[in-house]
Design a protein around this motif. Structure first.
Motif, PDB file in Angstrom:
ATOM      1  N   UNK A   1     -10.405  -5.024 -34.918  1.00 35.13           N
ATOM      2  CA  UNK A   1     -10.311  -4.502 -33.367  1.00 35.13           C
ATOM      3  C   UNK A   1      -9.697  -5.543 -32.630  1.00 35.13           C
ATOM      4  N   UNK A   2      -9.886  -6.723 -32.834  1.00 34.19           N
ATOM      5  CA  UNK A   2      -9.352  -7.977 -31.970  1.00 34.19           C
ATOM      6  C   UNK A   2      -7.685  -7.926 -32.217  1.00 34.19           C
ATOM      7  N   UNK A   3      -7.242  -7.580 -33.556  1.00 35.61           N
ATOM      8  CA  UNK A   3      -5.934  -7.601 -33.932  1.00 35.61           C
ATOM      9  C   UNK A   3      -5.279  -6.346 -33.421  1.00 35.61           C
ATOM     10  N   UNK A   4      -5.918  -5.247 -33.274  1.00 31.11           N
ATOM     11  CA  UNK A   4      -5.280  -4.046 -32.806  1.00 31.11           C
ATOM     12  C   UNK A   4      -4.972  -3.835 -31.436  1.00 31.11           C
ATOM     13  N   UNK A   5      -5.414  -4.947 -30.624  1.00 27.12           N
ATOM     14  CA  UNK A   5      -5.063  -4.823 -29.114  1.00 27.12           C
ATOM     15  C   UNK A   5      -6.222  -4.293 -28.208  1.00 27.12           C
ATOM     16  N   UNK A   6      -7.507  -4.486 -28.935  1.00 27.30           N
ATOM     17  CA  UNK A   6      -8.707  -4.219 -28.057  1.00 27.30           C
ATOM     18  C   UNK A   6      -9.486  -3.150 -28.451  1.00 27.30           C
ATOM     19  N   UNK A   7     -10.753  -2.981 -27.958  1.00 28.94           N
ATOM     20  CA  UNK A   7     -11.650  -1.925 -28.358  1.00 28.94           C
ATOM     21  C   UNK A   7     -10.926  -0.620 -28.018  1.00 28.94           C
ATOM     22  N   UNK A   8     -10.431  -0.114 -27.018  1.00 29.36           N
ATOM     23  CA  UNK A   8     -10.103   1.286 -26.847  1.00 29.36           C
ATOM     24  C   UNK A   8      -9.071   1.687 -27.773  1.00 29.36           C
ATOM     25  N   UNK A   9      -8.037   0.893 -27.749  1.00 26.78           N
ATOM     26  CA  UNK A   9      -7.164   1.071 -28.824  1.00 26.78           C
ATOM     27  C   UNK A   9      -7.393   1.553 -30.232  1.00 26.78           C
TER      28      UNK A   9
ATOM     29  N   UNK B   1     -11.233 -12.914 -29.297  1.00 26.37           N
ATOM     30  CA  UNK B   1     -10.155 -13.318 -30.069  1.00 26.37           C
ATOM     31  C   UNK B   1     -10.291 -14.292 -31.188  1.00 26.37           C
ATOM     32  N   UNK B   2     -11.590 -14.940 -30.866  1.00 25.49           N
ATOM     33  CA  UNK B   2     -11.910 -16.063 -31.797  1.00 25.49           C
ATOM     34  C   UNK B   2     -12.686 -15.536 -33.045  1.00 25.49           C
ATOM     35  N   UNK B   3     -12.912 -14.338 -33.047  1.00 28.62           N
ATOM     36  CA  UNK B   3     -13.861 -13.771 -34.379  1.00 28.62           C
ATOM     37  C   UNK B   3     -13.241 -13.886 -35.615  1.00 28.62           C
ATOM     38  N   UNK B   4     -13.865 -14.165 -36.615  1.00 32.80           N
ATOM     39  CA  UNK B   4     -13.102 -14.575 -37.937  1.00 32.80           C
ATOM     40  C   UNK B   4     -13.014 -13.172 -38.751  1.00 32.80           C
ATOM     41  N   UNK B   5     -12.406 -13.181 -39.806  1.00 32.29           N
ATOM     42  CA  UNK B   5     -11.924 -11.912 -40.746  1.00 32.29           C
ATOM     43  C   UNK B   5     -13.537 -11.435 -41.240  1.00 32.29           C
TER      44      UNK B   5
END
Length: 336
Positions: free
Chosen positions: A69-77, A296-300
Motif C-alpha cells: 500500500x505504501x509503494x502504490x501511492x497511498x491507501x485510496x489508490x 512510509x517506514x513500514x517494512x516488507x
C-alpha cells in the motif's frame, strides 16, 4: 389373484456390496448417492468450505500488504486497485466452478481437459506443478523466517543458528515432519477443514495484533509520513502482484467445490462470497492500519517493523508460522 412385483424391490435397488450389511432377521441396503463420475457426493457443508477457502487465500501476503500500500501511492489508490481485481478474482472462481459442474470434474487438470482438450491439460498441469511446489517452497521460507525471529527473541543471541538444535535445517525439518507431513496424505481436500479452521484462528490473532498496535502505538505518530497520492501513474500497479498472490486460491477451488455437500450455485456462491469478503476485510484493515502505524517506514514484513519486538508480536510471529503450516498441505494436495 396375480401377485404384483413392487416397483422398488430389493433386487432392483443399486447395492454397494462393500457398504451394505445384512442381518439374520432383517435385510437392509444402504444406498449411496454418487456423482456422475462415480465418486461419492461431498459431505462438507458450505460454511466448513469457507474455512478452507480462507486458509488457501489468506496467508503470508497479509504481512506484505501495508508495504504494498505504501509503494502504490497511498491507501485510496491501493483500495481501488484491490476492488477492481477482486471482481475478476471472484468471477474467475465462479467460472471454474461452473466448468467443473458442467463436465463433472473434481480436479483442475481434469476440468481443463474436458473443456480444452488433452494438450491444454498437460500445459495447465505443468503450470500447476510449478505454482504449487514453488509456493510450497515459499511457505517453507516463511516458516523458517518466523522461527528464526522467535529463536532470536528467546535466546537474545544473533548467533543462535550455530547451535545444531536451533539451526534452520534442523528446526524446519523437524517441524515439517511433525506438523506438515501428517496432513499431506488425505484423499480428499475436505480432510483439511479442521486444520484450516485452526489456521484462520491463527491469522485472526495477527489481524487483532495490527489493530491493537495501531490503537496503542509504541512510536510517535508525529514522525510518520503518510503518502496520499501516487507520484507516478505506474506506482498504482505495484500493488497488483501482492493482491493477486494473496487471493490466489484458484487451483484448490475445484477440489473444494467437489467435496461440498449439496453442490449447487447457491451454496458455492455463499462459500466464495463469505470467504472473499472476510479476506478482503482482513487484508484491507491490516494494510490500512499497519500503514498508518508506520507510514512510509513500514517494512516488507510488517511484524519486523515492531522493534524491539514485544511479546505479543513474537506470539504473532508464531501464529504466522502456524498458519503457514496449515496452508502448505492445501497446495501440496493440488500439486500431488
Amino acid at each position: 389373484m396375480e401377485e404384483r412385483t413392487p416397483l422398488l424391490s430389493a433386487d432392483r435397488l443399486p447395492i454397494n456390496n462393500s457398504l451394505a450389511s445384512e442381518s439374520s432377521t432383517e435385510s437392509s441396503t444402504e444406498v449411496i448417492i454418487r456423482s456422475p463420475d462415480g465418486e461419492s457426493q461431498g459431505t462438507t457443508t458450505w460454511y466448513a468450505s469457507v474455512f478452507i477457502v480462507i486458509n488457501a487465500a489468506l496467508g503470508a501476503g497479509l504481512l506484505e500488504f501495508p508495504y504494498a500500500f505504501s509503494k502504490s501511492g497511498g491507501i485510496a489508490a491501493a483500495l481501488i486497485v484491490q476492488g477492481i481485481l477482486i471482481a475478476f478474482i471472484v468471477g474467475s472462481l465462479f467460472l471454474l466452478a461452473y466448468c467443473s459442474r458442467l463436465k463433472d470434474s473434481s480436479t483442475f487438470p481434469s476440468t481443463i481437459k474436458n473443456i480444452c482438450g488433452k494438450r491444454v491439460e498437460v500445459a495447465s498441469a505443468l503450470c500447476i506443478i510449478l505454482y504449487t511446489f514453488g509456493s510450497c517452497i515459499t511457505y517453507l521460507i516463511v516458516i523458517n523466517d518466523q522461527l528464526s525471529q522467535f529463536f532470536l527473541f528467546v535466546t537474545k543471541d544473533s548467533e543462535f543458528c550455530t547451535r545444531w538444535y536451533l539451526s534452520k535445517t534442523f528446526t524446519l525439518s523437524l517441524s515439517s515432519v511433525l506438523l506438515i507431513l501428517p496432513l499431506c496424505y488425505s484423499k480428499k481436500i475436505d480432510f483439511l477443514k479442521y486444520a484450516s479452521f485452526a489456521g484462520v484462528l491463527a491469522v485472526l490473532y495477527v489481524i487483532i495484533l495490527v489493530i491493537a498496535r495501531y490503537i496503542n502505538p509504541v512510536n510517535d505518530k508525529a514522525d510518520i509520513h503518510i503518502t496520499t497520492s501516487p507520484s507516478s501513474f505506474l506506482d498504482v500497479f505495484t500493488v497488483i502482484p501482492t493482491v493477486c498472490f494473496s487471493y490466489q486460491c484458484h487451483v484448490s477451488i475445484i477440489p473444494i467445490y467437489s467435496c461440498m455437500k449439496g453442490r449447487n450455485t447457491k451454496n458455492f456462491a455463499k462459500t466464495v462470497l463469505v470467504a472473499i469478503s472476510i479476506c478482503l476485510f482482513a487484508y484491507s484493515v491490516s494494510a490500512t492500519l499497519g500503514y498508518y502505524t508506520f507510514g512510509d517506514a513500514v517494512k516488507q514484513d510488517i511484524l519486523l517493523s515492531y522493534q524491539p519486538p514485544p511479546v505479543d508480536v513474537v506470539v504473532g510471529v508464531l501464529m504466522v508460522a502456524a498458519k503457514t503450516y496449515t496452508t502448505y498441505p492445501i497446495l501440496l494436495f493440488c500439486g500431488r
